[in-house]
Design a protein around this motif. Structure first.
Motif, mmCIF file in Angstrom:
data_model
loop_
_atom_site.group_PDB
_atom_site.id
_atom_site.type_symbol
_atom_site.label_atom_id
_atom_site.label_comp_id
_atom_site.label_asym_id
_atom_site.label_seq_id
_atom_site.Cartn_x
_atom_site.Cartn_y
_atom_site.Cartn_z
ATOM 1 N N ALA B 29 0.876 -1.176 0.000
ATOM 2 C CA ALA B 29 0.000 0.000 0.000
ATOM 3 C C ALA B 29 0.909 1.221 0.000
ATOM 4 C CB ALA B 29 -0.920 -0.059 1.213
ATOM 5 N N GLY B 30 1.073 1.884 1.134
ATOM 6 C CA GLY B 30 2.003 3.019 1.185
ATOM 7 C C GLY B 30 3.452 2.578 1.282
ATOM 8 N N GLY B 31 3.665 1.369 1.777
ATOM 9 C CA GLY B 31 5.024 0.839 1.878
ATOM 10 C C GLY B 31 5.829 1.406 3.031
ATOM 11 N N MET B 32 5.173 2.059 3.965
ATOM 12 C CA MET B 32 5.920 2.747 5.019
ATOM 13 C C MET B 32 6.621 1.779 5.981
ATOM 14 S SD MET B 32 5.769 6.017 4.464
ATOM 15 C CE MET B 32 6.289 5.317 2.925
ATOM 16 N N MET B 72 -6.822 2.358 0.564
ATOM 17 C CA MET B 72 -5.657 3.090 0.054
ATOM 18 C C MET B 72 -5.736 4.590 0.344
ATOM 19 S SD MET B 72 -3.247 1.228 -1.125
ATOM 20 C CE MET B 72 -2.302 2.256 -2.262
ATOM 21 N N THR B 73 -6.620 4.977 1.232
ATOM 22 C CA THR B 73 -6.717 6.390 1.611
ATOM 23 C C THR B 73 -5.570 6.727 2.564
ATOM 24 O OG1 THR B 73 -9.110 6.140 1.460
ATOM 25 C CG2 THR B 73 -8.274 8.140 2.546
ATOM 26 N N ILE B 98 -0.036 10.664 12.958
ATOM 27 C CA ILE B 98 0.778 9.483 12.654
ATOM 28 C C ILE B 98 2.061 9.954 11.970
ATOM 29 C CG2 ILE B 98 0.920 7.369 11.277
ATOM 30 C CD1 ILE B 98 -2.166 7.196 11.459
ATOM 31 N N GLY B 99 3.201 9.467 12.426
ATOM 32 C CA GLY B 99 4.483 9.726 11.747
ATOM 33 C C GLY B 99 4.720 11.200 11.487
ATOM 34 N N ARG B 104 2.533 10.538 6.403
ATOM 35 C CA ARG B 104 1.084 10.726 6.281
ATOM 36 C C ARG B 104 0.640 10.850 4.832
ATOM 37 N NH1 ARG B 104 2.144 13.753 10.979
ATOM 38 N NH2 ARG B 104 2.170 15.765 9.914
ATOM 39 N N ASN B 105 1.540 11.299 3.983
ATOM 40 C CA ASN B 105 1.173 11.413 2.566
ATOM 41 C C ASN B 105 1.375 10.120 1.788
ATOM 42 O OD1 ASN B 105 0.150 14.078 2.145
ATOM 43 N ND2 ASN B 105 2.183 14.829 2.674
ATOM 44 N N ARG B 106 2.040 9.147 2.388
ATOM 45 C CA ARG B 106 2.240 7.854 1.724
ATOM 46 C C ARG B 106 1.453 6.744 2.419
ATOM 47 N NH1 ARG B 106 4.085 7.004 -3.120
ATOM 48 N NH2 ARG B 106 4.271 4.871 -2.400
#
Lengths: 791, 266
Positions: B29-32, B72-73, B98-99, B104-106
């Motif tokens: 998803a974001g891959g964070m 995916m939001t 968060i973070g 937050r943008n990923r």
């Protein structure tokens, strides 16, 4: 200072920032050489193990792999230590070998075991999975008490984990003073181990040119000439004229990039073996386990006082962690950069300090921003605060009563140093005013109304920097001189290039040093370039550390500028047919006294290179002068830091409410850069006090091996700083400068912890360890409450 | 990072097919969390199925007292959504903390809950608000979804597509950040709903997010910080590490819960 001024005292904007902030800096990892290949260092996962065997075959056969080398392959000299400290009995310290790639044993997690060189970094890493190393693991000595108390030996061949047992002062004399003292205050102090974390990780590119049999090393170093000497002469046996070391833009060092590291030797040594340039760049997680750490002292100290709180004598016993190997400067940090500072700003007449340096199965420890002076300052200023509490004298009165008076300079301390100048009452007064100490009770009441506790803490400190007079450090065991060199090359059209042996890795030398030139030669600021960091360009240099760049490197430039002016005067005198004694040089113009004849500096520079009618037996063409400057003494910045904290007693969270620093840094060349240096130092000092702590488990695994667990200071951990300078001039250098790079990190930690103890005094707290994390503060509050309940 | 095959499907069914067809595949998803783990060579998926090309998985809708957020939001989209800010301000607040801005943008809500990091913020919101996790094949109540540290009720080849949150009467989330990572050392989400008060705790429990029933009882009868000020919480089953002992975590759960109730009532 008028607008547009570019001389001494002007807040000129940093010229280097444009390239840094627009991504145009040129760092070591930005350098890519034709045919370059990549190195990956396989590191020990164990703190203490015997290498029983290593099968390289599978890794060597992996795709893209060019070579795999281990400690048996790399038979070179030991990574050298640059400073010898002697034991009490005069015998030299133990100095075990430090091979760039481990031989026989690994001694800390992260120790270099092998290098895999491949076409790409990913291929090298893939191959490292195939490199089978058979370890026999052993119990490790991680904590100093265990290492000294019969724990496993780090170096079997020396038969002890005690590197040296050193002392300064006369113990019997000091004991006598204690026996007759009206009051003695004692304190146990731990100075927490820190991990440096420069923004740019270390990197190195090694290259060998067969046509001229010359090596080049590009490296993230604070002192490329020192690396050339250490690596060339001691490790790889490459003479200086066959070795070029370049330290291009470097993104922060804080001491951690002073030392000669294994990876530099590995890529340089291997480059001719593989016939290709080799690049190695640390990943952040490698930096945590391979960059030299800082601090890590355990001490007991006591102060003898008379009935009025006057200090009579100080006695200190310190254990200092060296880690697994002696890093380049490590032995001098807890001795000559620490114990010699224990007089601080006070008139304490007798001082004794014993230091035991200890090997452990941890990453080597060396100088880190402040190097020894933060440890001394923390110990002394915590002790002084406790002396005030125990004698009932106020925190400021006990200091004022014991300050070295402003008229007592030069002042000889009992621990070797002679201070040249200072005025500690002025910096204390100015700090109290800037901090609004008078408003503290009202702020404290406001905090208490919210259920919080507020405290204020002082640190009146001094440090010794401008490192260092070669004769002094030589007598103390330094294996190098600590002068600096400079060359001022005036070009035919009057522009100027300065070559300096100092190295800028964030300090702003390109701006500050140009201001020195602009001030003295009257040359437009944009016609001056500062060149550093390349042993092929700069004649010599000892580099940047110990707040020495301006006080030593800058003064070397100043001396070279004087030589340029003297030579230019001779040329101008010839041009104007006058005697050079009748010449005056001011604001970039040569004039002849009593006449209207004048020449600009540019006209003289041009003539120097177009010497059509020079009397060549008396006057050489050219305008290019060099100077070496060896300082006569250390410089002694000092000042007063006041911290104010608020504590949430329910959670243990500490917030920095105010941080005021009034420092005496000598003459200020660029006030904006000085303020920036102090801001950075304060951030690191507050980081040490509240956030940063290196934690190993008993097996030697680093528990704080990434930013997930090692707390770096962030902007929101810090208050808006109140910084100012109240300077006395250094009396023994031509610029009057002292140094500002480390004062923030040196002065601030005890102010923060003293403030915290003050905030929690009423709930029974008497001591607070660093870093004072929320959990630590909460635990301390709880045990104070439990202790109070038991009373 | 080890080699992997990369897929970028444009529909949920294609994504599920790719996932089920891979030898050891994983969705990204974001891959964070996943990207750093792969860079450290701690994960070696054979295939990465990138969900960023599936438009259906993004977006926020509010209807009939329910906020539904596509998997995916991003956290930033939730934090900045006027609809979420109005319906469940505590959820927008949580997402907004968060973070850092980059994370937050990923980072995405689906990625966060599917990973079920025991120190992540979102699982506490799901549990306290009684959310329903919608997957490609079924609906799973939050109570059943989170079943241990880094473990969920998702089957092999199953993926989260959306999360639905019933709108509470009142709610608040207070995080006590780990000083280093700024993940939740302890995070407490308090929600007052028609069915009573639910308190979910993240960061503290050995098994990941959990409901603090000792606090829910008193708060259900009296939704005030005073109602729980004398509740002693046990340290049993709580994490202990260099940043916080289990006793300190237990203490912080109580403090954060009281502060959350005060924030919800403010």
């Amino acid at each position: 200072m008028q607008d547009g001024a570019t001389g001494i005292g002007a807040s000129v904007k940093r010229v280097e920032d444009k390239r840094f902030l627009t991504g145009k800096g040129r760092y070591t990892d930005d350098i890519n050489r034709p045919g370059q290949v990549h190195a990956y260092i396989l590191r020990s996962p164990h703190a203490h193990a015997t290498i029983k065997g290593m099968n390289k075959a599978a890794a060597e056969a992996a795709p893209g792999v060019i070579a795999v080398f281990n400690g048996e392959d790399m038979e070179v000299g030991s990574l050298p230590c640059g400073w010898q400290v002697n034991n009490k009995d005069g015998s030299p310290m133990h100095e075990p070998g430090h091979p760039p790639l481990a031989r026989g044993k690994v001694r800390h997690v992260g120790d270099q075991v092998a290098v895999i060189i491949a076409e790409t970094l990913e291929q090298a890493k893939d191959a490292s999975d195939l490199l089978a190393v058979e370890y026999q693991t052993h119990e490790a000595s991680i904590h100093m008490d265990k290492a000294l108390g019969g724990g496993p030996l780090v170096h079997d061949e020396i038969g002890t984990n005690l590197c040296y047992d050193w002392e300064i002062g006369d113990e019997a004399e000091v004991d006598k003073v204690f026996a007759g003292a009206a009051h003695v205050t004692e304190i146990d102090i731990v100075n927490n181990r820190l991990i440096p974390n420069a923004m740019e990780p270390r990197a190195a590119v090694g290259e060998y040119d067969r046509s001229d049999d010359r090596y080049t090393l590009y490296t993230t170093s604070q002192n490329p000439h020192v690396i050339r000497l250490l690596m060339g002469a001691f490790v790889l046996s490459i003479p200086e004229h066959k070795l070029r070391v370049v330290a291009p833009d470097v993104g922060g060092g804080f001491g951690s990039k002073i030392y000669h590291y294994a990876e530099e030797a590995i890529v340089t040594w291997a480059a001719p073996k593989v016939g290709r340039p080799i690049k190695w760049t640390a990943e952040r997680s490698e930096s945590f386990i391979s960059d030299a750490h800082g601090r890590d002292h355990i001490s007991h100290a006591k102060m003898a006082m008379d009935k009025d709180g006057k200090f009579l004598g100080l006695k200190v016993a310190t254990k200092a962690n060296m880690g697994a190997y002696l890093s380049t400067f490590a032995p001098c940090v807890p001795t000559y950069l620490y114990a010699t500072l224990l007089a601080g700003v006070y008139t304490t007449p007798v001082i004794y300090c014993n230091v035991k340096a200890v090997f452990t199965h941890t990453v080597p420890v060396d100088a880190y921003r402040g190097a020894g002076r933060p440890e001394a300052t923390y110990l002394l200023e915590r002790l002084v605060a406790k002396c005030a509490r125990e004698t009932g004298i106020s925190q400021t009165d006990i200091r004022r009563k014991n300050f070295i008076p402003a008229d007592a300079f030069p002042y000889q301390t009992p621990v070797a140093l002679q201070y040249d100048s200072g005025d500690y009452i002025t910096t204390l007064d100015a700090a109290e005013k800037a901090h609004d100490v008078a408003g503290f009770p009202a702020r404290k009441a406001a905090s208490e109304a919210k259920g919080k506790r507020r405290g204020i803490g002082y640190s009146t400190y001094l440090e010794a920097c401008g490192i260092a007079p070669s004769a002094v450090v030589g007598s103390l065991g330094a294996r190098a001189g600590l002068y600096e060199s400079a060359e001022v090359r005036v070009h035919p059209t009057g522009s100027v290039t300065v070559f300096t042996g100092s190295h800028s890795h964030g300090q702003g030398h390109e701006t500050t040093f140009a201001q020195l030139v602009s001030e003295k030669l009257g040359v437009p600021y944009d016609a001056i370039e500062i060149s550093h960091g390349d042993t092929d360009k700069v004649q010599f240099g000892m580099g940047t550390y110990g707040s020495r760049s301006l006080a030593v490197g800058g003064v070397a430039i100043d001396k070279a500028l004087d030589k340029v002016i003297a030579k230019a005067k001779k040329i101008a005198a010839h041009m104007m047919e006058a005697s050079d004694e009748d010449l005056e040089f001011k604001d970039g113009k040569f004039t002849v006294a009593g006449t209207d004849r004048e020449l600009s500096f540019g006209e003289v520079a041009l003539s120097a290179y177009v010497p059509h009618n020079f009397p060549h037996e008396e006057l050489e063409p050219g305008l290019d002068e060099k100077a070496f400057y060896d300082p006569l003494n250390f410089t002694y910045p000092g000042g007063c830091h006041i911290a104010e904290v608020e504590v949430d007693p329910e959670t243990g969270v500490v917030t920095m409410e105010r941080m005021t620093a009034v420092d005496d840094v000598g003459r200020v060349v660029n006030p904006m850069i000085v303020a920036g240096q102090i801001h950075g130092g304060l951030a690191q000092g507050i980081g040490q006090a509240l956030l940063e702590g290196c934690v190993y488990d008993d097996s030697g695994q680093l528990l704080t091996g990434s930013y997930m667990d090692y707390t770096m200071p962030r902007a929101d951990n810090l208050p808006s700083f109140g910084v100012g300078t109240e300077s006395t001039m250094c009396t023994h250098n031509s610029l009057g400068v002292k140094g500002c790079g480390e004062v923030g990190a040196i002065g601030s930690p005890p102010a923060v912890i003293n403030a915290l103890v003050d905030a929690l005094w009423d709930v029974g707290v008497r001591d607070m360890p660093m870093p004072a994390t929320p959990q630590t503060v909460w635990n301390v509050i709880n045990s104070a409450g439990t202790a109070a309940a038991a009373e | 990072m080890y080699d992997f095959a990369y897929h970028k499907p444009s529909s949920v069914s294609d994504a599920v097919a790719a996932l089920q067809g891979a030898e050891d595949g994983t969705v990204i998803a974001g891959g964070m969390t996943l990207i750093p783990t792969m860079k450290q060579r701690l994960a070696q998926p054979s295939d990465l199925i990138d969900l960023s090309g599936i438009g259906d998985l993004k977006g926020i809708s509010v209807s009939g007292g329910t906020v539904t957020i596509g998997a995916m939001t991003t956290h930033a989209a939730v934090a900045n959504s006027p609809d979420v800010q109005k319906a469940i301000p505590a959820l927008a607040h949580l997402a907004g903390h968060i973070g850092d801005a980059q994370v937050r943008n990923r980072g995405t809500i689906g990625g966060s809950i599917a990973n079920n990091d025991p120190t992540a913020c979102y699982p506490s919101a799901c549990l306290a608000l009684g959310a329903t996790i919608k997957t490609d094949s079924r609906e799973i109540p939050a109570e059943e979804f989170f079943d241990g540290m880094f473990s969920t009720a998702l089957e092999e080849g199953e993926m989260v597509v959306a999360v639905s949150f019933p709108v509470p009467e009142k709610a608040a989330y207070i995080k006590f950040p780990n000083p280093a990572s700024r993940y939740a050392l302890v995070g407490v989400f308090v929600a007052k709903t028609a069915d009573g008060v639910r308190v979910a705790v993240t960061g503290a429990g050995e098994g990941g997010v959990y409901r603090a029933s000792e606090l829910e009882g008193p708060l259900s009868s009296n939704f005030s910080a005073d109602a729980i000020k004398d509740v002693k919480l046990s340290a049993d089953g709580l994490n202990s590490d260099i940043h916080a002992s289990s006793a300190y975590r237990a203490h912080l759960v109580g403090v954060m819960a009281r502060r959350a109730v005060e924030a919800a009532n403010a």
